[in-house]
Each structure stands twice: as structure tokens, then as C-alpha cells.
Design an enzyme around this catalytic site. Sequence first.
Site, PDB file in Angstrom:
ATOM      1  N   SER A 134      33.762  40.772  48.330  1.00 15.74           N
ATOM      2  CA  SER A 134      34.418  42.042  48.625  1.00 15.74           C
ATOM      3  C   SER A 134      34.230  42.970  47.439  1.00 15.74           C
ATOM      4  CB  SER A 134      35.915  41.826  48.874  1.00 15.74           C
ATOM      5  OG  SER A 134      36.616  43.054  48.895  1.00 15.74           O
ATOM      6  N   TYR A 147      44.260  39.044  45.144  1.00 18.09           N
ATOM      7  CA  TYR A 147      43.146  38.951  46.093  1.00 18.09           C
ATOM      8  C   TYR A 147      41.830  39.328  45.404  1.00 18.09           C
ATOM      9  CZ  TYR A 147      40.199  40.244  50.098  1.00 18.09           C
ATOM     10  OH  TYR A 147      39.167  40.358  50.999  1.00 18.09           O
TER      11      TYR A 147
END
Length: 242
Positions: A134, A147
Site C-alpha cells: 500500500s 497499518y
Amino acid sequence: MTGVLAVFGGRSEIGLAIARRLAPEASVVVLASRPDPDAAGPPSDLPGAVVVDFDADDVGNHRAVVAAIEERHGPIDTAVLAFGILGDQTRAERDEAEVARVLHTDFVAQASLLTVLADVMRGRGRGSIVAFSSVAGVRVRRANYVYGSAKAGLDGFASGLADALHGSGIDLVIARPGFVVGRMTRGMAPAVFSSTPDQVADAVVARLRGGGPVVVWIPWQLRVMFAVAPFVPRAIWRRMPR
């Protein structure tokens, strides 16, 4: 693509979108995911798919799951790791168990399964693996640092593994999407250059079919945006939104 397509995280929106696109070219589509009493069988648009029980967090069982798939259906030709959690950043800032939960699913479990798949495919000198990183891991932001740090670790691990697999016949693709509008992000305001699960799947499938660089930015404009991220002063970066 021919052979067995295995999607780990087989009920995820992105995983299913990829499966729909590759199903006509696969001998078998395996959707590996945690049992869901409300959806015992495959989706109606993938009627021939095989559903296999898979708990990503049970890393001690990863090799056995892969072995069982291959024993029943044949060698996995393409593996897509589409599982993951966003977690609760606010809770994680005061609860170490939440931190461990996110890091375990989004980094430890991913690294474990990547290792198993690479080891199995290396033995026969062929195969494709898709790992989902990501842009959140390119430079970790205060707003979602738990995250983001898991994705940063995964990105580094997958990048090193891709280099280790160079020349082995195994194609490791690192997908690096930005904000994806879907179930995981429901209720959150979309970020700049957001994408949908279908757009992510289109980019990944195009890369699998046509070849190209290890890292796929989704959309491609994010590569330009994040090229300057390391040079943004910390005083400004710490105020960046999710």
C-alpha cells in the site's frame, strides 16, 4: 495463464475481482478464506470455484493448506494474497493487543505465506505471486501508523523476496494501491487518486498478463506523488491525513 489460481482471502472484494478476470484462463479457481456460515459456497458469478478453509492468522497451518490445495487440484500457478485488516488506529494507540493483531495479519501472516508459496514454486521453477502492499507503507503517516508500518514491513519483505526470486522463473508482483473504496474503508472519506476493487484488479491482471516491473502503483499517478514524500519536512508530514 493456465493452471490453478489460488486466492488467499477469497472473499475479499479485490481478490474476487481478480478471480473473475482470471477464471476463464484457469483450470481451477480456489478461494481460500475463513468459513462464512452465510456464504458456504462460491459466489454465483464464480460457480466452478472451490472454497477452502483458510485462517491467515494460523501461520503454523499455511504450508499444510498450500499442500492440500496442490494435492487435490494440482500445482498452484498463480497465488493472490488478498487478505488483510485495517484495524482501529485510535484503539491501537492505547491497546498493544490491537497493535499486535494488525501487525500479525498484515505483516507476519503475509510474510509466512509468501515464504511458503515461494519455496513451493521455486522447486518447480515457475509461478506467479501477487502481494498487496500500500502507499500507506511508502512513508508512514501519523494518522494510520500501525497499518502503515505493517505495510511498510510487508513492502520491504516482498521487495527483498522478489530480488531473491530473480531468475528463478517465479514472478512476484507487488501491488501498491492508494485508498481503495470498498468494505474495508466504508464510512471514510476517499483520498486523492482513490480507486475501486475493479480498478485494482484491472491493473494487477494487466501486469500478470503483460509483464512489467515488480511494483505496480494503482493508479500510476501515485508513483509521482510519493516520489516527493521522503522530502516533505516532518513538521508538515505529521499533519498529513490518512
